[in-house]
Write a protein that holds these residues in place. Structure first.
Motif, PDB file in Angstrom:
ATOM      1  N   TYR A 120     -13.044  -9.556  19.726  1.00 15.79           N
ATOM      2  CA  TYR A 120     -12.953  -8.402  18.822  1.00 15.79           C
ATOM      3  C   TYR A 120     -11.656  -8.427  18.028  1.00 15.79           C
ATOM      4  CZ  TYR A 120     -13.940  -3.844  16.857  1.00 15.79           C
ATOM      5  OH  TYR A 120     -14.203  -2.829  15.977  1.00 15.79           O
ATOM      6  N   ALA A 121     -10.604  -8.932  18.615  1.00 14.68           N
ATOM      7  CA  ALA A 121      -9.346  -9.069  17.860  1.00 14.68           C
ATOM      8  C   ALA A 121      -9.574  -9.932  16.623  1.00 14.68           C
ATOM      9  CB  ALA A 121      -8.269  -9.666  18.746  1.00 14.68           C
ATOM     10  N   ARG A 122     -10.382 -10.978  16.758  1.00 12.12           N
ATOM     11  CA  ARG A 122     -10.673 -11.842  15.622  1.00 12.12           C
ATOM     12  C   ARG A 122     -11.479 -11.097  14.557  1.00 12.12           C
ATOM     13  NH1 ARG A 122     -13.729 -17.765  15.937  1.00 12.12           N
ATOM     14  NH2 ARG A 122     -13.872 -18.097  13.673  1.00 12.12           N
ATOM     15  N   ALA A 123     -12.492 -10.344  14.975  1.00 12.52           N
ATOM     16  CA  ALA A 123     -13.287  -9.574  14.013  1.00 12.52           C
ATOM     17  C   ALA A 123     -12.435  -8.544  13.297  1.00 12.52           C
ATOM     18  CB  ALA A 123     -14.462  -8.899  14.725  1.00 12.52           C
ATOM     19  N   LEU A 124     -11.533  -7.901  14.019  1.00 16.59           N
ATOM     20  CA  LEU A 124     -10.652  -6.906  13.408  1.00 16.59           C
ATOM     21  C   LEU A 124      -9.676  -7.553  12.437  1.00 16.59           C
ATOM     22  CD1 LEU A 124      -9.878  -4.526  16.407  1.00 16.59           C
ATOM     23  CD2 LEU A 124     -11.305  -4.044  14.402  1.00 16.59           C
ATOM     24  N   ALA A 125      -9.182  -8.733  12.772  1.00 14.21           N
ATOM     25  CA  ALA A 125      -8.278  -9.436  11.863  1.00 14.21           C
ATOM     26  C   ALA A 125      -8.997  -9.774  10.563  1.00 14.21           C
ATOM     27  CB  ALA A 125      -7.749 -10.699  12.526  1.00 14.21           C
ATOM     28  N   GLU A 126     -10.255 -10.147  10.666  1.00 14.52           N
ATOM     29  CA  GLU A 126     -11.030 -10.458   9.463  1.00 14.52           C
ATOM     30  C   GLU A 126     -11.348  -9.202   8.651  1.00 14.52           C
ATOM     31  OE1 GLU A 126     -13.214 -14.364  11.469  1.00 14.52           O
ATOM     32  OE2 GLU A 126     -14.288 -12.444  11.309  1.00 14.52           O
ATOM     33  N   ALA A 127     -11.406  -8.059   9.320  1.00 14.95           N
ATOM     34  CA  ALA A 127     -11.668  -6.791   8.623  1.00 14.95           C
ATOM     35  C   ALA A 127     -10.415  -6.223   7.962  1.00 14.95           C
ATOM     36  CB  ALA A 127     -12.239  -5.767   9.602  1.00 14.95           C
ATOM     37  N   GLN A 128      -9.256  -6.642   8.418  1.00 11.14           N
ATOM     38  CA  GLN A 128      -7.996  -6.042   7.980  1.00 11.14           C
ATOM     39  C   GLN A 128      -7.860  -5.959   6.460  1.00 11.14           C
ATOM     40  OE1 GLN A 128      -5.856  -4.635  10.197  1.00 11.14           O
ATOM     41  NE2 GLN A 128      -4.818  -3.799   8.419  1.00 11.14           N
ATOM     42  N   PRO A 129      -8.181  -7.003   5.699  1.00 12.62           N
ATOM     43  CA  PRO A 129      -8.019  -6.901   4.239  1.00 12.62           C
ATOM     44  C   PRO A 129      -8.924  -5.856   3.591  1.00 12.62           C
ATOM     45  CG  PRO A 129      -8.188  -9.201   4.924  1.00 12.62           C
ATOM     46  CD  PRO A 129      -8.576  -8.359   6.107  1.00 12.62           C
ATOM     47  N   TYR A 130      -9.924  -5.365   4.321  1.00 12.12           N
ATOM     48  CA  TYR A 130     -10.876  -4.422   3.769  1.00 12.12           C
ATOM     49  C   TYR A 130     -10.708  -2.999   4.290  1.00 12.12           C
ATOM     50  CZ  TYR A 130     -13.273  -8.788   2.559  1.00 12.12           C
ATOM     51  OH  TYR A 130     -13.587 -10.030   2.065  1.00 12.12           O
ATOM     52  N   LEU A 131      -9.844  -2.812   5.269  1.00 13.98           N
ATOM     53  CA  LEU A 131      -9.731  -1.499   5.905  1.00 13.98           C
ATOM     54  C   LEU A 131      -9.260  -0.408   4.954  1.00 13.98           C
ATOM     55  CD1 LEU A 131      -8.383  -2.269   9.514  1.00 13.98           C
ATOM     56  CD2 LEU A 131     -10.630  -1.372   8.864  1.00 13.98           C
ATOM     57  N   HIS A 132      -8.588  -0.784   3.877  1.00 15.34           N
ATOM     58  CA  HIS A 132      -8.156   0.221   2.899  1.00 15.34           C
ATOM     59  C   HIS A 132      -9.358   0.865   2.211  1.00 15.34           C
ATOM     60  CE1 HIS A 132      -8.834  -3.260   0.266  1.00 15.34           C
ATOM     61  NE2 HIS A 132      -8.988  -2.390  -0.708  1.00 15.34           N
ATOM     62  N   MET A 133     -10.517   0.220   2.296  1.00 16.76           N
ATOM     63  CA  MET A 133     -11.745   0.755   1.685  1.00 16.76           C
ATOM     64  C   MET A 133     -12.431   1.780   2.580  1.00 16.76           C
ATOM     65  SD  MET A 133     -13.173  -2.982   0.455  1.00 16.76           S
ATOM     66  CE  MET A 133     -14.808  -2.341   0.016  1.00 16.76           C
ATOM     67  N   LEU A 134     -11.985   1.925   3.812  1.00 15.62           N
ATOM     68  CA  LEU A 134     -12.624   2.832   4.760  1.00 15.62           C
ATOM     69  C   LEU A 134     -12.432   4.281   4.316  1.00 15.62           C
ATOM     70  CD1 LEU A 134     -14.048   3.167   7.536  1.00 15.62           C
ATOM     71  CD2 LEU A 134     -11.761   3.247   8.563  1.00 15.62           C
ATOM     72  N   PRO A 135     -13.509   5.031   4.103  1.00 15.89           N
ATOM     73  CA  PRO A 135     -13.357   6.448   3.706  1.00 15.89           C
ATOM     74  C   PRO A 135     -12.704   7.255   4.821  1.00 15.89           C
ATOM     75  CG  PRO A 135     -15.584   5.635   3.286  1.00 15.89           C
ATOM     76  CD  PRO A 135     -14.916   4.605   4.157  1.00 15.89           C
ATOM     77  N   ARG A 136     -11.652   7.952   4.505  1.00 21.10           N
ATOM     78  CA  ARG A 136     -10.910   8.712   5.512  1.00 21.10           C
ATOM     79  C   ARG A 136     -10.854  10.181   5.150  1.00 21.10           C
ATOM     80  NH1 ARG A 136      -8.052   4.936   8.653  1.00 21.10           N
ATOM     81  NH2 ARG A 136      -8.014   2.851   7.747  1.00 21.10           N
TER      82      ARG A 136
END
Length: 214
Positions: A198-214
């Motif tokens: 999961y650490a690997r999946a999260l690292a791959e998601a990191q560049p996109y996390l700014h797109m997460l609606p908050r």
């Protein structure tokens, strides 16, 4: 046959499938799907007209949805990690928790976050309120169950943990912090995020996390 996973790194259900692939070091080709780009959208809809990811292809075979993907991998591309136990009762417990997290936690998480990108006048505050209450009811059940457990089903890392990880991560990240209210789940999420898969999946998601609606 060569495996291809159609995905987006921000997608929570794609995280679930990626965890299973990374747990076993299963070779595959990731194919980024960007639904806002017409050419990417059109190509993906030719593979799976429903338009939901993840989708796994194995040659001509098309396997949609995260749980069937993990089932298919266990059957046709097994590896050293047994995510679905061979013993029937243990397998039943794992599958029940997979359904619990997907239907009672993950679905409500997506409803709450998804409502944030709806245009004004088309939001669903009543539906969001219902989803939040139902989600916290399920989280309270999971909190009670996780007491004294390392992983969701009480044994080794399994399909149930693949389901729990992205749901808990996005709740903690963008809806309600788990800390204080759910101490066992907070500790559990910490273990999940340190798990190499999961650490690997999260690292791959990191560049996109700014797109997460908050």
């Amino acid at each position: 046959m060569a495996l291809t996973l159609y995905l987006h790194p921000l997608s929570s259900y794609c995280h679930k499938a990626l965890i299973a692939l990374y747990e076993n070091g299963t070779p595959f080709t990731p194919q980024l799907v960007e639904l806002h780009k017409p050419e990417s959208r059109e190509a993906f809809f030719k593979i799976w007209p429903v338009g939901k990811f993840p989708v796994l292809t194995d040659g001509e075979r098309v396997i949609p949805e995260s749980t069937p993907i993990i089932d298919y991998l266990a059957l046709h591309h097994p590896g050293p990690a047994t995510l679905i136990p061979h013993e029937p009762e243990a397998a039943l417990a794992v599958r029940a928790l997979d359904r619990f997290y997907d239907l009672n936690v993950h679905t409500h998480m997506q409803k709450i976050i998804g409502d944030r990108i709806r245009p004004e006048g088309r939001k669903d505050p009543h539906g969001v309120e219902h989803a939040r209450k139902a989600m916290h009811t399920a989280l309270a059940i999971a909190e009670n169950d996780m007491g004294g457990r390392e992983w969701a089903a009480g044994g080794g890392f399994s399909l149930a943990d693949c389901a729990a990880a992205p749901a808990l991560f996005y709740i903690n990240e963008a809806i309600d912090p788990l800390a204080g209210r759910y101490p066992a789940l907070t500790a559990y999420l910490g273990r999940l995020m340190k798990r190499p898969s999961y650490a690997r999946a999260l690292a791959e998601a990191q560049p996109y996390l700014h797109m997460l609606p908050r």
